[in-house]
Design a protein around this motif. Sequence first.
Motif, PDB file in Angstrom:
ATOM      1  N   VAL A 282       3.360  -0.693 -17.190  1.00  0.00           N
ATOM      2  CA  VAL A 282       3.295  -2.019 -17.563  1.00  0.00           C
ATOM      3  C   VAL A 282       2.534  -2.851 -16.371  1.00  0.00           C
ATOM      4  CG1 VAL A 282       5.375  -1.699 -18.836  1.00  0.00           C
ATOM      5  CG2 VAL A 282       5.605  -2.243 -16.423  1.00  0.00           C
ATOM      6  N   VAL A 283       2.175  -4.230 -17.084  1.00  0.00           N
ATOM      7  CA  VAL A 283       1.275  -5.024 -15.994  1.00  0.00           C
ATOM      8  C   VAL A 283       2.194  -5.377 -14.932  1.00  0.00           C
ATOM      9  CG1 VAL A 283       1.841  -7.239 -17.447  1.00  0.00           C
ATOM     10  CG2 VAL A 283       0.033  -6.900 -15.844  1.00  0.00           C
ATOM     11  N   GLY A 284       1.714  -5.171 -13.693  1.00  0.00           N
ATOM     12  CA  GLY A 284       2.399  -5.416 -12.465  1.00  0.00           C
ATOM     13  C   GLY A 284       3.340  -4.303 -11.871  1.00  0.00           C
ATOM     14  N   GLY A 285       3.607  -3.369 -12.449  1.00  0.00           N
ATOM     15  CA  GLY A 285       4.443  -2.196 -12.255  1.00  0.00           C
ATOM     16  C   GLY A 285       3.811  -1.629 -10.791  1.00  0.00           C
ATOM     17  N   CYS A 286       4.730  -1.189 -10.031  1.00  0.00           N
ATOM     18  CA  CYS A 286       4.325  -0.622  -8.728  1.00  0.00           C
ATOM     19  C   CYS A 286       5.304   0.302  -8.325  1.00  0.00           C
ATOM     20  CB  CYS A 286       4.450  -1.912  -7.835  1.00  0.00           C
ATOM     21  SG  CYS A 286       6.018  -2.632  -7.335  1.00  0.00           S
ATOM     22  N   TYR A 287       4.960   1.209  -7.190  1.00  0.00           N
ATOM     23  CA  TYR A 287       5.798   2.021  -6.431  1.00  0.00           C
ATOM     24  C   TYR A 287       5.885   1.537  -5.137  1.00  0.00           C
ATOM     25  CZ  TYR A 287       1.630   4.465  -5.321  1.00  0.00           C
ATOM     26  OH  TYR A 287       0.024   4.498  -4.806  1.00  0.00           O
ATOM     27  N   TRP A 288       6.862   1.974  -4.272  1.00  0.00           N
ATOM     28  CA  TRP A 288       6.824   1.199  -3.042  1.00  0.00           C
ATOM     29  C   TRP A 288       6.462   2.462  -2.049  1.00  0.00           C
ATOM     30  CZ3 TRP A 288       7.434  -3.706  -2.740  1.00  0.00           C
ATOM     31  CH2 TRP A 288       7.786  -4.371  -3.692  1.00  0.00           C
ATOM     32  N   VAL A 289       5.643   2.010  -1.143  1.00  0.00           N
ATOM     33  CA  VAL A 289       5.523   2.925   0.295  1.00  0.00           C
ATOM     34  C   VAL A 289       6.413   2.288   1.455  1.00  0.00           C
ATOM     35  CG1 VAL A 289       3.922   3.820   1.831  1.00  0.00           C
ATOM     36  CG2 VAL A 289       3.395   3.716  -0.738  1.00  0.00           C
ATOM     37  N   LEU A 290       7.452   3.011   1.969  1.00  0.00           N
ATOM     38  CA  LEU A 290       8.153   2.684   2.953  1.00  0.00           C
ATOM     39  C   LEU A 290       7.828   3.267   4.230  1.00  0.00           C
ATOM     40  CD1 LEU A 290       9.595   1.708   0.618  1.00  0.00           C
ATOM     41  CD2 LEU A 290      11.906   2.319   1.867  1.00  0.00           C
ATOM     42  N   ARG A 291       7.262   2.582   5.293  1.00  0.00           N
ATOM     43  CA  ARG A 291       6.891   3.226   6.629  1.00  0.00           C
ATOM     44  C   ARG A 291       7.559   2.889   7.958  1.00  0.00           C
ATOM     45  NH1 ARG A 291       3.151   1.231  10.271  1.00  0.00           N
ATOM     46  NH2 ARG A 291       2.543  -0.284   8.872  1.00  0.00           N
ATOM     47  N   GLN A 292       8.364   3.566   8.527  1.00  0.00           N
ATOM     48  CA  GLN A 292       9.341   3.400   9.606  1.00  0.00           C
ATOM     49  C   GLN A 292       8.415   3.181  10.682  1.00  0.00           C
ATOM     50  OE1 GLN A 292      13.324   5.079  11.073  1.00  0.00           O
ATOM     51  NE2 GLN A 292      11.738   6.412  10.942  1.00  0.00           N
ATOM     52  N   LEU A 293       8.597   1.869  11.220  1.00  0.00           N
ATOM     53  CA  LEU A 293       7.395   1.476  12.411  1.00  0.00           C
ATOM     54  C   LEU A 293       7.698   2.425  13.684  1.00  0.00           C
ATOM     55  CD1 LEU A 293       7.612  -2.436  11.762  1.00  0.00           C
ATOM     56  CD2 LEU A 293       5.990  -0.642  11.025  1.00  0.00           C
ATOM     57  N   SER A 294       9.043   2.835  13.796  1.00  0.00           N
ATOM     58  CA  SER A 294       9.319   3.541  15.328  1.00  0.00           C
ATOM     59  C   SER A 294       8.373   4.830  15.476  1.00  0.00           C
ATOM     60  CB  SER A 294      10.803   3.625  15.343  1.00  0.00           C
ATOM     61  OG  SER A 294      11.349   4.514  14.349  1.00  0.00           O
ATOM     62  N   ASP A 295       8.206   5.353  14.170  1.00  0.00           N
ATOM     63  CA  ASP A 295       7.727   6.829  14.360  1.00  0.00           C
ATOM     64  C   ASP A 295       6.417   7.031  13.191  1.00  0.00           C
ATOM     65  OD1 ASP A 295       9.046   6.979  11.970  1.00  0.00           O
ATOM     66  OD2 ASP A 295      10.498   8.638  12.816  1.00  0.00           O
ATOM     67  N   ASP A 296       6.050   6.063  12.346  1.00  0.00           N
ATOM     68  CA  ASP A 296       5.134   6.041  11.486  1.00  0.00           C
ATOM     69  C   ASP A 296       5.461   7.011  10.204  1.00  0.00           C
ATOM     70  OD1 ASP A 296       3.795   4.104  12.265  1.00  0.00           O
ATOM     71  OD2 ASP A 296       2.401   5.113  13.291  1.00  0.00           O
ATOM     72  N   THR A 297       6.883   7.369  10.005  1.00  0.00           N
ATOM     73  CA  THR A 297       7.127   8.277   8.933  1.00  0.00           C
ATOM     74  C   THR A 297       7.254   7.414   7.657  1.00  0.00           C
ATOM     75  OG1 THR A 297       9.390   8.212   9.415  1.00  0.00           O
ATOM     76  CG2 THR A 297       8.427  10.024  10.327  1.00  0.00           C
TER      77      THR A 297
END
Length: 671
Positions: A282-297
């Motif tokens: 659908v228009v505007g549909g997204c998935y999310w990438v979560l990055r932990q800043l302490s270790d870049d996981t």
Amino acid sequence: MLRVTPIYGSSLSSTAAPSSSSSSSATTATTNDDDNDDDPLEWLSAPVPSCTLVEYAGMKLLLNAGWDESLPSGGDAGTGNNNNNGNNNNNKNSDENNAAETIGNTNKPIIPQELPDVDAILICDSTLSSLGGLPLYFGASKVGKRGRVPRSLISDDNNNSQTKEKKKKQRNPPFLATYPTVKMGQMTLYDHHASLSLDGSHPGYSLEDVDAVFSKESFHTLKYSQTCYLPLEGDNEDDEDDNANSMDIDNPAQSSSNKQRLHNSKTSNKLLAITPHLSGHVVGGCYWVLRQLSDDTEIILAPTYHHAKEKHLAGSTLHKFGVNADALLTMPGGARGLLGKLYRPPPRNSQIMKYHKGNKPILSPPLGNRSEAEMIESIMAALRRDGNVLLPVDASGRVLELLLILDRHWERQRLGGAYNLCWVGPMTRNTLEFARSQLEWMAGPLGAQFDSQRGHPYALKSVKICSSLGELEGVMENGNPTCVLASGASLDHGPARDLLIRWGANPDNLVLITDSTRCVPRGDVWFRRHGRRGVGGGDNKHPSSSSTIDEGNNGRAILANTAVEETETDEDGNLLANTATLAPSDVSPYTTASQLLYAWCAAKAARKEMADEVGVDIYVPHRAPLAGGELQAFLSGEEEERRARKAEAEKKAMMDEIEGAVTGRAILAAT
């Protein structure tokens, strides 16, 4: 550490499904009661709307807050059972009773009265499965036990006696989504509210709840590949600045040195970076990438995604941005239940194996171009035999793809003079207006078409936009066969349900279901049938009509004449009353679209054509004409609006006259 906790929805389709022996209703078109694999209570292809708690990098996030007809009535969701306002002890006991209601032998509550306190809520798309529960839990009138209110209702007055710390505890968590998700999601909830309200039902929230949830103070909109850092300014307990509207977002326009300095300052006290990427569907549909800043996981939250390129959307970028992730949180794709089994080789112990030779699936996997061609061929076949075509659609999601496909076919074949193509729904004009302004979120060829001055792709010159069935009847006065995309994909509410009742008696008409994800159970009936209550414990009562559907070789749906004769209508054809009601124990726990889909799947599994008659039931509302005080109030409101419009027109005419006179004098002075 990563911890994922389903709040609701994820377990309903498995642990909540009772055996067929526990149901007292006569579900039609079953294959075999002895075959548990093909149990009608397990065949549903639609995913249950869900809400999931994700704990990662010291932050608590909610992924979606979905709600639709498959869950029980949300009339009291998030209210802490406000029906007992007079006694706190009663509230407490009621909450304990609601929390004690479980499914089967598990200790999990059906639906929570309150969602947990989190740092942010991530919304993936504009469908009910992703955001249908937001106004139920976070609306203006849904102040729960924790005292949370929408951010737009919190006063920023310095003379307010409330402290900043108290404000932080009161306000709802921020909602993160893309801009089209916010606008189209609002249209989806408006449409859902209108469809249920016109039937005399209560969706559990008001339009004020929707407006409060979708205010600019509540939603933070992001672009694809735009990073937001948590905790947000104003939500961090250590921050002195209490500006709830500020965002910690990377600005691509910054110079490299300034951008690096800004990045270091923004991430100094931050724990998590969140970035949305294109998911398709659908228009505007997204998935999310979560990055932990302490270790870049990195972890990826992708409940739904679609790799294929479509007319109005590009394919998902998950294969590009998800290759280096440390974990992926997703849901099984494709059709489920009995519909999904038709696309897989059947196991040897399955009932389907009795009708199947070899180890090949009954149905071939659908291909985009082939599915589009088959849909158009079915539609044109019905129109050529002077029949009408009904396509039940959602309010603002997949309907945009169907509109583009059919409009192009009508333009290419010049069918406008012979056949009508209409889109009917309470929010059609608003949805189309927003869609026309969101080309940057759609497929590249659409933007190129607009930039090359070949016209707007969503001009939809062949589509007649109607907001009511009355407008549709005006279009159909020319006598041409009509193809209608009607709001109400479940066929239990909205214009699609009304058209099914009107057109079902004609064997030349066609009902074409294009989205199996809206073939859902009736949550109120299902939970009540198995001794469970909804969130508020109330029953959402609907009168229902027993109808007979005739499914021919072309999948045509025909309503029995007896049911039509027993349904009274007014001069405009609107349904007034239903004299052929079913007993509560006889109402199917599945929507009309679900019943039709299952009948088709059962016939395919048996290698047979659909039966000439398939029994389904349809909700028919009581729509009595206004009378007495209600009629007088309505007429007074109409008269007031008429006077206001007349005064506004007179004022505009006077201003135009004054402006013309001033312009004339200026010209004379210049000469």
